[in-house]
Write a protein that holds these residues in place. Sequence first.
Motif, PDB file in Angstrom:
ATOM      1  N   PRO A  29      -1.153   4.720  -2.460  1.00 41.95           N
ATOM      2  CA  PRO A  29      -0.344   4.942  -0.966  1.00 41.95           C
ATOM      3  C   PRO A  29      -0.727   3.866  -0.030  1.00 41.95           C
ATOM      4  O   PRO A  29       0.015   3.943   0.941  1.00 41.95           O
ATOM      5  CB  PRO A  29      -0.909   6.554  -0.900  1.00 41.95           C
ATOM      6  CG  PRO A  29      -2.253   6.506  -1.642  1.00 41.95           C
ATOM      7  CD  PRO A  29      -1.953   5.661  -2.843  1.00 41.95           C
ATOM      8  N   ARG A  30      -2.302   3.193   0.144  1.00 46.58           N
ATOM      9  CA  ARG A  30      -2.355   2.412   1.036  1.00 46.58           C
ATOM     10  C   ARG A  30      -1.499   1.449   1.293  1.00 46.58           C
ATOM     11  O   ARG A  30      -1.305   0.748   2.353  1.00 46.58           O
ATOM     12  CB  ARG A  30      -3.779   1.762   0.593  1.00 46.58           C
ATOM     13  CG  ARG A  30      -3.650   0.791  -0.506  1.00 46.58           C
ATOM     14  CD  ARG A  30      -4.959   0.232  -0.916  1.00 46.58           C
ATOM     15  NE  ARG A  30      -5.192  -0.522  -2.062  1.00 46.58           N
ATOM     16  CZ  ARG A  30      -4.675  -1.513  -2.294  1.00 46.58           C
ATOM     17  NH1 ARG A  30      -4.179  -2.396  -1.415  1.00 46.58           N
ATOM     18  NH2 ARG A  30      -4.544  -2.321  -3.692  1.00 46.58           N
ATOM     19  N   LEU A  31      -0.699   1.016   0.207  1.00 42.55           N
ATOM     20  CA  LEU A  31       0.273  -0.061   0.475  1.00 42.55           C
ATOM     21  C   LEU A  31       1.467   0.308   1.342  1.00 42.55           C
ATOM     22  O   LEU A  31       2.115  -0.509   1.719  1.00 42.55           O
ATOM     23  CB  LEU A  31       0.942  -0.319  -0.991  1.00 42.55           C
ATOM     24  CG  LEU A  31      -0.077  -1.216  -2.123  1.00 42.55           C
ATOM     25  CD1 LEU A  31       0.468  -1.227  -3.476  1.00 42.55           C
ATOM     26  CD2 LEU A  31      -0.676  -2.416  -1.694  1.00 42.55           C
ATOM     27  N   LYS A  32       1.868   1.719   1.555  1.00 41.08           N
ATOM     28  CA  LYS A  32       2.903   1.594   2.428  1.00 41.08           C
ATOM     29  C   LYS A  32       2.602   1.022   3.878  1.00 41.08           C
ATOM     30  O   LYS A  32       3.414   0.412   4.513  1.00 41.08           O
ATOM     31  CB  LYS A  32       3.134   3.284   2.585  1.00 41.08           C
ATOM     32  CG  LYS A  32       4.255   3.694   3.607  1.00 41.08           C
ATOM     33  CD  LYS A  32       4.250   4.980   3.880  1.00 41.08           C
ATOM     34  CE  LYS A  32       5.286   5.262   4.989  1.00 41.08           C
ATOM     35  NZ  LYS A  32       5.373   6.892   5.437  1.00 41.08           N
ATOM     36  N   ASN A  33       1.513   1.114   4.343  1.00 35.86           N
ATOM     37  CA  ASN A  33       1.148   0.681   5.685  1.00 35.86           C
ATOM     38  C   ASN A  33       0.882  -0.864   5.325  1.00 35.86           C
ATOM     39  O   ASN A  33       1.217  -1.455   6.386  1.00 35.86           O
ATOM     40  CB  ASN A  33       0.140   1.491   6.178  1.00 35.86           C
ATOM     41  CG  ASN A  33       0.500   2.677   6.736  1.00 35.86           C
ATOM     42  OD1 ASN A  33       1.649   3.051   6.937  1.00 35.86           O
ATOM     43  ND2 ASN A  33      -0.463   3.593   6.841  1.00 35.86           N
ATOM     44  N   GLU A  34       0.065  -1.233   4.369  1.00 37.85           N
ATOM     45  CA  GLU A  34      -0.399  -2.538   4.436  1.00 37.85           C
ATOM     46  C   GLU A  34       0.977  -3.323   4.111  1.00 37.85           C
ATOM     47  O   GLU A  34       0.914  -4.400   4.812  1.00 37.85           O
ATOM     48  CB  GLU A  34      -1.362  -2.838   3.144  1.00 37.85           C
ATOM     49  CG  GLU A  34      -2.542  -2.057   3.431  1.00 37.85           C
ATOM     50  CD  GLU A  34      -3.571  -2.035   2.173  1.00 37.85           C
ATOM     51  OE1 GLU A  34      -2.999  -2.749   1.180  1.00 37.85           O
ATOM     52  OE2 GLU A  34      -4.688  -1.535   2.027  1.00 37.85           O
ATOM     53  N   LEU A  35       1.702  -3.033   3.330  1.00 37.11           N
ATOM     54  CA  LEU A  35       2.800  -3.928   3.031  1.00 37.11           C
ATOM     55  C   LEU A  35       3.860  -3.929   4.280  1.00 37.11           C
ATOM     56  O   LEU A  35       4.501  -5.121   4.596  1.00 37.11           O
ATOM     57  CB  LEU A  35       3.838  -3.338   1.852  1.00 37.11           C
ATOM     58  CG  LEU A  35       2.815  -3.525   0.507  1.00 37.11           C
ATOM     59  CD1 LEU A  35       4.060  -2.924  -0.543  1.00 37.11           C
ATOM     60  CD2 LEU A  35       2.804  -5.134   0.205  1.00 37.11           C
TER      61      LEU A  35
END
Length: 516
Positions: free
Chosen positions: A417-423
């Motif tokens: 889920p971290r990738l939602k904001n990171e991307l």
Amino acid sequence: MNKMKSKESIDQIMTNFLDYYIKSGKINELDRIYLMNRLMDLLEKKEIKPLSPSKNVEEPLALLDKLVDFAVKTGVIKDLPSSRDVLEAKIMNLTTPLPSQVNQLFWEEYSKRPEAATDYFFELSKENNYIKTREIKKNIEYTHPTEYGELEITINLSKPEKDPKEIALAVNNQVDYPECKLCMENEGYEGHLTHPGRANHRIIRMKLNEEEWGFQYSPYAYYNEHCIFLSSIHRKMDVGIQALQNLLDILTTLPHYFVGSNAGLPIVGGSILSHDHYQGGRHTFPLEKAEEEYSFKINGTSNVKTSVIKWPMSVIRLSGTDKEAMIETADFIMKHWENYSDERVGILSETEGELHNAVTPIARRKGEEYELDLVLRNNRTSPDYPDGIFHPHPPVQHIKKENIGLIEVMGLAILPPRLKNELQTVRNYLVGKEDSTAAIHQDWADNLKRNYNITEENVGDIVDGAVGDIFLQVLKDAGVFKRNKEGQAAFKRFIDDLSAADNKESNDGNFKRYSK
């Protein structure tokens, strides 16, 4: 979180909630008073005014939210995700038949056709909020074209993250019952800070090779009708001939589902190796659609077709109508792989007594035929690759560092889920809205900026495509025989060695299972 309208009393919400299920035929009118009293007990209400249901009743999950909000507001429960989850399950348990009734209805529907049985159980599991349909909708999903077909990409946002307050409280809340989250004892279990509420959980009982097994759905499904088959006994994963028999027996019972097992070793296995289980469902994965590269013969198995599949990982596919011959052939291949080494491509079956080779078996039906994919795995580590030689390598770990299990083997990426904001930060950086991105993505983002003419209009597609390319590389990293000339020559050596071993073990063309 839904807020109750000031004119809408909790008595009215409770009345509407039960009336929804009575009108839909899921609750008998005779049970209204009993269930209202049980609901009052859960909300610690001492009395309720007799009311008529509202003309326009909200959906039951919206009403459920309001009931839980009331419990928080009045101090019945703490405003923590785990507390809300436990109470939600208890309330929905009131609308769910007992396990014996669910099993009876399942097998009654099964007598009509297998699809009718799973349709009934799947709908029940969604309606009673055991399958978290609202949370699952939050997932980000898309497909990515490759030379191996369209891979499926998912950023998993459905599972709630732990609240810091819960983590602190959980230190003094260690409970060893049930032994794990796949044990039969989860059925109807209340739950607590470190264990999800399972009061509304139901398990279908079925026999596999004279053993009792359970069939349930996954609360946070990754694909359509994502289900789990679990042993009634809490024991370690065993991916041998018994597993092969069980997989094909499941397909005999539920021919419209696929079923597969994670490999039984750490790194290349699933997240729960402590409980014998398989995963299945009603979804066509990219691997199933992959093309055959070439076929080969194993002596004595003329009624089983064997072939190598064009896939970034190393896959042998078996197909045939003779279930026992399929099991014998697969067992022979798996046992031969368990002892196989090829140092030229870094494959060692064991080091210092530790076994490294394993197989991820995946089965499905094609009409009367059984189709079984054997994905070859190896979990060896090295100083250069401490996370695993056949595991996502460091250059791709900024996107995917976790183990590659059954679902991802088949071409469905489950990304953190971290990738939602990171991307989103990466997209902002690429169009000049931010001066930098997260450190773990900076080199990757700079490379994208050098190689693409990026605009506001295309930045989303470029980043999505680049993530898809990384997932393809993740699968290539996990493949034991690489997709280059050297790797494919090594794969052919294994196939030739397989045939040679079979020739030594065969007698007058009659197949004899290979053993260590």
